[in-house]
Scaffold this motif. Sequence first.
Motif, PDB file in Angstrom:
ATOM      1  N   ALA B 111       0.851  -1.196   0.000  1.00 43.35           N
ATOM      2  CA  ALA B 111       0.000   0.000   0.000  1.00 43.35           C
ATOM      3  C   ALA B 111       0.880   1.237   0.000  1.00 43.35           C
ATOM      4  CB  ALA B 111      -0.914   0.013   1.221  1.00 43.35           C
ATOM      5  N   SER B 112       0.515   2.196  -0.815  1.00 42.01           N
ATOM      6  CA  SER B 112       1.244   3.457  -0.814  1.00 42.01           C
ATOM      7  C   SER B 112       0.384   4.543  -1.463  1.00 42.01           C
ATOM      8  CB  SER B 112       2.587   3.316  -1.554  1.00 42.01           C
ATOM      9  OG  SER B 112       3.370   4.483  -1.349  1.00 42.01           O
ATOM     10  N   GLY B 113       0.992   5.658  -1.753  1.00 41.73           N
ATOM     11  CA  GLY B 113       0.239   6.753  -2.345  1.00 41.73           C
ATOM     12  C   GLY B 113       1.124   7.943  -2.629  1.00 41.73           C
ATOM     13  N   GLU B 114       0.487   9.037  -3.015  1.00 42.62           N
ATOM     14  CA  GLU B 114       1.230  10.230  -3.418  1.00 42.62           C
ATOM     15  C   GLU B 114       0.378  11.461  -3.134  1.00 42.62           C
ATOM     16  OE1 GLU B 114       2.453  10.010  -7.497  1.00 42.62           O
ATOM     17  OE2 GLU B 114       2.949  12.141  -7.603  1.00 42.62           O
ATOM     18  N   VAL B 115       1.028  12.534  -2.723  1.00 36.62           N
ATOM     19  CA  VAL B 115       0.320  13.801  -2.534  1.00 36.62           C
ATOM     20  C   VAL B 115       0.024  14.385  -3.919  1.00 36.62           C
ATOM     21  CG1 VAL B 115       0.432  16.128  -1.552  1.00 36.62           C
ATOM     22  CG2 VAL B 115       1.538  14.216  -0.362  1.00 36.62           C
ATOM     23  N   VAL B 116      -1.245  14.663  -4.197  1.00 38.82           N
ATOM     24  CA  VAL B 116      -1.599  15.155  -5.540  1.00 38.82           C
ATOM     25  C   VAL B 116      -2.109  16.589  -5.537  1.00 38.82           C
ATOM     26  CG1 VAL B 116      -2.041  12.867  -6.503  1.00 38.82           C
ATOM     27  CG2 VAL B 116      -3.912  14.115  -5.401  1.00 38.82           C
ATOM     28  N   ASN B 117      -2.498  17.104  -4.371  1.00 37.21           N
ATOM     29  CA  ASN B 117      -3.022  18.476  -4.373  1.00 37.21           C
ATOM     30  C   ASN B 117      -3.022  19.036  -2.950  1.00 37.21           C
ATOM     31  OD1 ASN B 117      -4.040  20.743  -5.567  1.00 37.21           O
ATOM     32  ND2 ASN B 117      -6.120  19.944  -5.873  1.00 37.21           N
ATOM     33  N   ILE B 118      -2.817  20.323  -2.849  1.00 33.95           N
ATOM     34  CA  ILE B 118      -3.001  21.048  -1.587  1.00 33.95           C
ATOM     35  C   ILE B 118      -4.005  22.149  -1.891  1.00 33.95           C
ATOM     36  CG2 ILE B 118      -1.917  22.399   0.252  1.00 33.95           C
ATOM     37  CD1 ILE B 118      -0.553  19.758   0.175  1.00 33.95           C
TER      38      ILE B 118
END
Lengths: 160, 156
Positions: B111-118
């Motif tokens: 499992a993982s992920g990425e910051v896509v928006n602030i």
Amino acid sequence: MEERNINSLKSFIERSGDPITFSVETGAIKRYADAIGDTNPVFTDDSADGLIDGKLFAPPGFFGWPTSLKGNMPFYPQLRVDMIAALAKEGYTNLLDGSLDYEFFTPILAGDILYAVMTIKELSLKQGRSGYMVVCTLEFTYDRPNGERAAKVTQKIIAK
Amino acid sequence: MEQKKWNDCVVGDKLPEYELKATTQRLVKFAGASGDFHPLHYDWSYAAKKGYQSPMVHGQLSRAWMAMLICNWIGNPALIKKLNCRFVSSVFSVGMASMMEAAEDKVTCIASGEVVNITEEGTQKYMECSLWVRTPEGANVLTGSAKILIPQGQAV
């Protein structure tokens, strides 16, 4: 391919099940965290830093996902049983998870009392490569005794 | 190298990776905790009759792992405002040679992920992440997203 319709199922749309009252139990939270392998202390340790009033948090996935087929989960209204029976009568006996969308409004803690209501928002017939399927959109709302909404969950199930 | 605090992350930063193991023991525990006792999720002979190599991991367990990823990253589950997940494919359990083993040393999913928006909405600041649970070979099991409130002016 044989033409199909789901006219017999349309009466389920926009129907809501009876409200189900349940309490968020400390022991159930700990068992759930242990079952998924989650060691985050806010789900497992009553003296963890960051707790609100010393109460464990309910993990985001802890509720809102009635999956049991026999009603042995506390979030499984009769309306869902009836819908599944009606789908089976039309030949759609294989149920698959499609998606789950959670919206959280206030933290849910051990000891909270919530009223859950399921509403069947949509039943739509689709034709895929493997044949016909019914996409069932269910909405679950979780409200506190004072009427405040704690969470809302939208679930899509695919019946083949 | 010291890892960034989650609320210092920027678009494009990756979330930590979690390796997940779906032993039969794990599936039995999850059946007990969830009430989902469908035999496809723990009975090897039933799974074989249905044409599967081993019991199928509950879709809801994969989803729980996605939620666990984001909770463990930020620490405080009360900051999660939205969590969405799409079930893409099934994964299957790994066996245990004996009850004395905690688990076989075989990763079922990552499992993982990425910051896509602030984003900012009024006075509130939010972080949006894309999330995934994949097989070690890179096939998606679950995809999703989370919207997290970034607390202002206090330690996280």
